[in-house]
Design an enzyme around this catalytic site. Structure first.
Site, mmCIF file in Angstrom:
data_model
loop_
_atom_site.group_PDB
_atom_site.id
_atom_site.type_symbol
_atom_site.label_atom_id
_atom_site.label_comp_id
_atom_site.label_asym_id
_atom_site.label_seq_id
_atom_site.Cartn_x
_atom_site.Cartn_y
_atom_site.Cartn_z
ATOM 1 N N PRO A 2 15.115 52.424 16.719
ATOM 2 C CA PRO A 2 13.685 52.509 16.502
ATOM 3 C C PRO A 2 12.911 52.186 17.756
ATOM 4 O O PRO A 2 13.145 51.165 18.399
ATOM 5 C CB PRO A 2 13.435 51.439 15.432
ATOM 6 C CG PRO A 2 14.760 50.829 15.148
ATOM 7 C CD PRO A 2 15.644 51.160 16.267
ATOM 8 N N GLU A 3 12.009 53.059 18.065
ATOM 9 C CA GLU A 3 11.039 52.778 19.106
ATOM 10 C C GLU A 3 9.724 52.458 18.391
ATOM 11 O O GLU A 3 9.707 52.309 17.169
ATOM 12 C CB GLU A 3 10.930 53.985 20.053
ATOM 13 C CG GLU A 3 12.302 54.352 20.641
ATOM 14 C CD GLU A 3 12.278 55.484 21.637
ATOM 15 O OE1 GLU A 3 11.280 55.602 22.363
ATOM 16 O OE2 GLU A 3 13.240 56.247 21.684
ATOM 17 N N HIS A 90 26.184 48.039 5.129
ATOM 18 C CA HIS A 90 25.598 47.294 6.253
ATOM 19 C C HIS A 90 24.291 46.612 5.899
ATOM 20 O O HIS A 90 23.449 46.404 6.765
ATOM 21 C CB HIS A 90 25.404 48.199 7.472
ATOM 22 C CG HIS A 90 26.655 48.915 7.884
ATOM 23 N ND1 HIS A 90 27.731 48.271 8.423
ATOM 24 C CD2 HIS A 90 27.009 50.220 7.785
ATOM 25 C CE1 HIS A 90 28.694 49.155 8.665
ATOM 26 N NE2 HIS A 90 28.282 50.338 8.278
#
Length: 269
Positions: A2-3, A90
């Site tokens: 993620p940016e 996860h």
DNA sequence: AAAGACACCTGTCCGC
DNA sequence: TGCGGACAGGTGTCTT
């Protein structure tokens, strides 16, 4: 992963589900993220979520008993699910809300983090020294020129340095440089002001547009409702193994500071 | 102070 | 099919 646009998309997706919720239960399945999840996080049980803000790529979740500071690392994402829904693979943290919903933190590579702050999170060691927000007026041509003046390294590395300007990762660095016609290898201190002006404009434009489209989904990024972001279809060079959309020459790829850079050698000088 | 290498971790894809 | 290697959206820390 993620940016800035993906983190912003996450924050916007969280707010309607999380604000005013009481943390009825906090489950930590895997405390070993980039840093161990501090014990103080467990003490937030029964606290109420009061606000959710973003600074750089950090998510600042204010509760009545202190702040959760989240970072999604390379592969982190958050989902809102019914508390009874099964855990996705996860899933490392599960926040149970008083209304029966839950927030799940999912992060295959575990480069993300969950930290605690009992004071102003902007004063946190990892956050206090960061550069300006790229979409704010503090990030402008004069500022970037001043930063570039002291940097002899490649411009791509400068705009990816969070101590210069936050939020720009590998995808949006490549895309911004393409839009502004600048070769990613160009030494920062040799770029004229008018071109830095174009770069500032391109960064703001790319990030704003990506936010509107819900971010970029390549593999594992999903919005909090499980939907992908749609900016991938707007990418010009990142991950492009074919032709430049502008001049039809092959897009080139090379490694720069251990990251892949994509660019067009004709359109970017 | 700046620049570069490396570390953390898991999954996927590609070539043999 | 299996295996090894390259690669993936980040960034703090260490060394030069």
């Amino acid at each position: 992963m993620p940016e800035l646009p993906e983190v912003e998309t996450t924050v916007r997706g969280l707010r309607p589900h999380c604000l005013d919720q009481r943390l009825a239960k906090i489950e930590i399945f895997q405390p070993r993220l980039r840093w161990p999840i501090p014990d103080a996080i467990r003490q937030l049980t029964d606290a109420r979520i009061e606000s959710i803000e973003r600074r750089a790529k950090y998510i600042l979740m204010q509760t009545s008993k202190g702040y959760m500071i989240w970072h999604l690392g390379m592969s982190g994402s958050m989902r809102i699910l019914d508390a009874a829904d099964p855990s996705p693979a996860h899933e490392h943290v599960k926040l149970h809300f008083s209304n029966g919903q839950s927030l799940r933190y999912i992060d295959p590579r575990r480069f993300g983090a969950l930290l605690f702050s009992d004071g102003d999170p902007l004063q946190h060691k990892l956050i206090a020294t960061l550069g300006p927000e790229p979409l704010s007026d503090d990030f402008n041509t004069d500022y970037l020129q001043q930063q570039c003046k002291k940097r002899a390294t490649a411009i791509k590395q400068v705009i990816m340095d969070a101590h210069c300007v936050v939020g720009i990762g590998n995808i949006y660095a490549c895309e911004s440089l393409f839009l502004s016609g600048i070769n990613p290898k160009t030494r920062a201190n040799r770029i004229r002001k008018v071109r830095l002006q174009r770069l500032v404009d391109s960064i703001k434009q790319v990030l704003a547009q990506a936010i509107l489209q819900g971010g970029t989904t390549l593999q594992d990024f999903t919005r909090t409702d499980g939907q992908p972001g749609y900016f991938a279809q707007s990418l010009n060079v990142y991950g492009n193994q074919g032709e430049c959309p502008n001049c039809a020459r092959p897009v080139k790829r090379f490694t720069q500071a251990q990251r892949s850079t994509y660019y067009c050698s004709r359109c970017q000088r």
